[in-house]
Design a protein around this motif. Sequence first.
Motif, PDB file in Angstrom:
ATOM      1  N   ARG A  99       0.834  -1.205   0.000  1.00 51.34           N
ATOM      2  CA  ARG A  99       0.000   0.000   0.000  1.00 51.34           C
ATOM      3  C   ARG A  99       0.872   1.260   0.000  1.00 51.34           C
ATOM      4  O   ARG A  99       0.582   2.229  -0.686  1.00 51.34           O
ATOM      5  N   ASP A 100       1.968   1.215   0.761  1.00 53.18           N
ATOM      6  CA  ASP A 100       2.866   2.364   0.805  1.00 53.18           C
ATOM      7  C   ASP A 100       3.548   2.579  -0.549  1.00 53.18           C
ATOM      8  O   ASP A 100       3.767   3.718  -0.962  1.00 53.18           O
ATOM      9  N   ASP A 101       3.902   1.479  -1.221  1.00 60.90           N
ATOM     10  CA  ASP A 101       4.503   1.592  -2.558  1.00 60.90           C
ATOM     11  C   ASP A 101       3.536   2.281  -3.514  1.00 60.90           C
ATOM     12  O   ASP A 101       3.928   3.161  -4.285  1.00 60.90           O
ATOM     13  N   ALA A 102       2.270   1.873  -3.469  1.00 67.67           N
ATOM     14  CA  ALA A 102       1.272   2.456  -4.356  1.00 67.67           C
ATOM     15  C   ALA A 102       1.084   3.939  -4.069  1.00 67.67           C
ATOM     16  O   ALA A 102       0.958   4.757  -4.983  1.00 67.67           O
ATOM     17  N   LYS A 103       1.092   4.297  -2.775  1.00 68.18           N
ATOM     18  CA  LYS A 103       0.891   5.693  -2.403  1.00 68.18           C
ATOM     19  C   LYS A 103       2.094   6.560  -2.710  1.00 68.18           C
ATOM     20  O   LYS A 103       1.991   7.793  -2.722  1.00 68.18           O
ATOM     21  N   SER A 104       3.248   5.931  -2.970  1.00 71.99           N
ATOM     22  CA  SER A 104       4.453   6.712  -3.235  1.00 71.99           C
ATOM     23  C   SER A 104       4.418   7.395  -4.595  1.00 71.99           C
ATOM     24  O   SER A 104       5.183   8.326  -4.846  1.00 71.99           O
ATOM     25  N   PHE A 105       3.525   6.953  -5.464  1.00 73.23           N
ATOM     26  CA  PHE A 105       3.390   7.619  -6.749  1.00 73.23           C
ATOM     27  C   PHE A 105       2.597   8.908  -6.573  1.00 73.23           C
ATOM     28  O   PHE A 105       1.922   9.107  -5.565  1.00 73.23           O
ATOM     29  N   ALA A 106       2.682   9.779  -7.556  1.00 71.95           N
ATOM     30  CA  ALA A 106       2.000  11.068  -7.472  1.00 71.95           C
ATOM     31  C   ALA A 106       0.504  10.876  -7.283  1.00 71.95           C
ATOM     32  O   ALA A 106      -0.064   9.854  -7.688  1.00 71.95           O
ATOM     33  N   ALA A 107      -0.130  11.859  -6.651  1.00 73.88           N
ATOM     34  CA  ALA A 107      -1.563  11.760  -6.384  1.00 73.88           C
ATOM     35  C   ALA A 107      -2.357  11.607  -7.672  1.00 73.88           C
ATOM     36  O   ALA A 107      -3.417  10.992  -7.693  1.00 73.88           O
TER      37      ALA A 107
END
Length: 223
Positions: A99-107
Amino acid sequence: MALTAAHSSTSPIIVAGQLTLRTIRGRNGPFTIGRLTTHLGVFEVKDAELEQYPEGKYDGEFLIKYIYPRAYPTGGGMRFEIRASLDGMTLSGLDELSRDDAKSFAAQEVDPLDEEQGTQPIATSVTAPTLQATPVHASSDPLIDTTPFGMDVPSVAVAASGGPDSDDAALFGLLWPLEDSIKLDSTIDRRTLRAQIARLGELGYALDFKAQEWSREAEPQPA
């Protein structure tokens, strides 16, 4: 190292690293973007080759062709990023995307297809659910040429023949009829590549990310 323009090296460099891929659903369907982490730095990767791979974290060695800055409009402003263009890669491992990896991309992310076509980019929220690619078939309309770039195939004539394989023959060009293992050409236009990927899934093929080939999955044997 200051980057002021696209920098192309006469001898691309090979670096070890990890490529994190994120699949997003936009107005053109699912698209895949990547982030390459190496000892040289962290770079965004938007190469068409990535369209074939499921999201996840891939370890391996990467042949970087060039590194360049990129700016594009999004969300009423501008986004700046440093991109790497790959000339090849050897993948050795795969981990699930956290989940953190996915959130690391731009909004919000812009579909590379919109960039390539020169249309007004539309940012897509990365929190949108990732769905299976919608099946796409080559058009049988004689006024629409769906022949992949660089493939000398009479797609219009084939599609107009009305045969059961006419759409697939037009879509895959010289790759048709498909063998049990095939390698897609990522240098064709991105929209056609996406259509080929979606169709391969329908036909029972799966990607071997280490071999970078699509193989027909074995059918279950009767008991």
